[in-house]
Scaffold this motif. Structure first.
Motif, short mmCIF file in Angstrom:
data_model
loop_
_atom_site.label_atom_id
_atom_site.label_comp_id
_atom_site.label_asym_id
_atom_site.label_seq_id
_atom_site.Cartn_x
_atom_site.Cartn_y
_atom_site.Cartn_z
N PHE A 111 4.97 -12.12 -3.91
CA PHE A 111 3.60 -11.86 -2.99
C PHE A 111 2.78 -10.76 -3.36
N SER A 112 1.60 -10.88 -4.05
CA SER A 112 0.54 -10.00 -4.41
C SER A 112 -0.53 -9.87 -3.74
N GLU A 113 -1.52 -9.13 -4.53
CA GLU A 113 -2.77 -8.67 -4.20
C GLU A 113 -3.42 -9.80 -4.23
N LYS A 114 -3.41 -10.78 -5.03
CA LYS A 114 -3.94 -11.92 -5.11
C LYS A 114 -3.82 -13.00 -3.92
N ASP A 115 -2.37 -12.98 -3.44
CA ASP A 115 -2.08 -13.72 -2.33
C ASP A 115 -2.82 -13.12 -1.07
N VAL A 116 -2.90 -11.94 -0.98
CA VAL A 116 -3.65 -11.19 0.16
C VAL A 116 -5.13 -11.63 0.15
N LEU A 172 0.90 -1.10 0.03
CA LEU A 172 -0.05 -0.05 0.09
C LEU A 172 0.93 1.16 -0.05
N ASP A 173 1.80 1.34 0.76
CA ASP A 173 2.82 2.60 0.72
C ASP A 173 3.35 3.01 -0.45
N HIS A 174 3.73 1.75 -1.05
CA HIS A 174 4.55 1.98 -2.45
C HIS A 174 3.56 1.91 -3.76
N LYS A 175 2.21 1.52 -3.31
CA LYS A 175 1.26 1.74 -4.54
C LYS A 175 1.80 0.73 -5.37
N ILE A 176 2.05 -0.56 -5.11
CA ILE A 176 2.51 -1.51 -5.94
C ILE A 176 1.32 -2.90 -5.78
N THR A 177 1.38 -3.67 -6.85
CA THR A 177 0.58 -4.69 -6.67
C THR A 177 1.17 -6.12 -6.20
N SER A 178 2.43 -6.06 -6.30
CA SER A 178 3.14 -7.13 -5.90
C SER A 178 4.55 -6.66 -5.68
N ALA A 179 5.23 -7.72 -4.86
CA ALA A 179 6.62 -7.63 -4.61
C ALA A 179 7.38 -8.89 -4.51
N PRO A 180 8.71 -8.94 -4.95
CA PRO A 180 9.42 -10.03 -5.03
C PRO A 180 9.91 -10.33 -3.61
N VAL A 181 9.98 -11.62 -3.37
CA VAL A 181 10.27 -12.19 -2.08
C VAL A 181 11.65 -12.98 -2.21
N VAL A 182 12.82 -12.34 -1.64
CA VAL A 182 14.23 -12.88 -1.68
C VAL A 182 14.58 -13.22 -0.76
N ASP A 183 15.61 -13.85 -0.76
CA ASP A 183 16.47 -14.80 0.50
C ASP A 183 17.57 -13.46 0.74
N GLN A 184 18.59 -13.71 1.66
CA GLN A 184 19.43 -12.72 2.13
C GLN A 184 20.48 -12.16 0.86
N VAL A 185 20.75 -13.00 -0.10
CA VAL A 185 21.62 -12.80 -1.18
C VAL A 185 20.94 -12.22 -2.47
N GLY A 186 19.54 -11.89 -2.17
CA GLY A 186 18.83 -11.22 -3.02
C GLY A 186 18.13 -12.41 -4.19
N ARG A 187 18.18 -13.42 -3.99
CA ARG A 187 17.85 -14.64 -4.77
C ARG A 187 16.32 -14.50 -4.57
N LEU A 188 15.43 -14.91 -5.95
CA LEU A 188 14.14 -14.76 -5.92
C LEU A 188 13.57 -16.20 -5.32
N LEU A 189 12.68 -15.80 -4.31
CA LEU A 189 12.05 -17.10 -3.80
C LEU A 189 10.60 -17.16 -4.29
N GLY A 190 9.97 -16.12 -4.54
CA GLY A 190 8.64 -16.18 -4.85
C GLY A 190 8.20 -14.78 -5.10
#
Length: 131
Positions: free
Chosen positions: A52-57, A32-50
């Protein structure tokens, strides 16, 4: 003309990311703060894990309605089957990909590295730019 425009030309390079341990309410607030519909979920080294989107919400809203409590972490609800695009792909190919799925944004990779995110709105901006 439009076929020469690449995903990299219109993708967002300033990534708003989450971790799998981010609390759900914090993730929702970040979207909501960033007015985006989804965000990448990353690990400690920036590798994409999944993603997270409005649909998941929406799944969380339904679960909350039935259980009368909201809790959990992003890793419990994120989409793990990732559809990504290459930064050098044409915006036309991207539009076709959007037509084939209900996904509203894709992570963008270049040389196997997460470099951005591209949304349906970015395709609209590309179309508007040629007129």
């Amino acid at each position: 003309m439009l076929a020469k425009i690449t995903v990299a030309d219109y993708m967002s390079k300033r990534l708003v990311t989450l971790t799998k341990d981010t609390e759900i309410i914090d993730a929702v607030n970040k979207l909501l703060d960033h007015k985006i519909t989804s965000a990448p979920v990353v690990d400690q080294v920036g590798r994409l894990l999944g993603m997270f989107s409005e649909k998941d919400v929406m799944s969380i809203v339904l679960e909350t309605a039935y259980n009368q409590s909201m809790g959990g972490k992003v890793g419990d609800y994120m989409t793990k089957e990732i559809i990504s695009v290459d930064g050098e792909s044409s915006i036309v190919d991207l539009a076709e990909k959007f037509q084939q799925t209900s996904v509203r944004s894709f992570p963008v990779f270049e040389d196997n590295e997460l470099v951005g995110i591209v949304s349906r709105t970015d395709v609209l901006r590309a179309l508007a730019s040629i007129h």
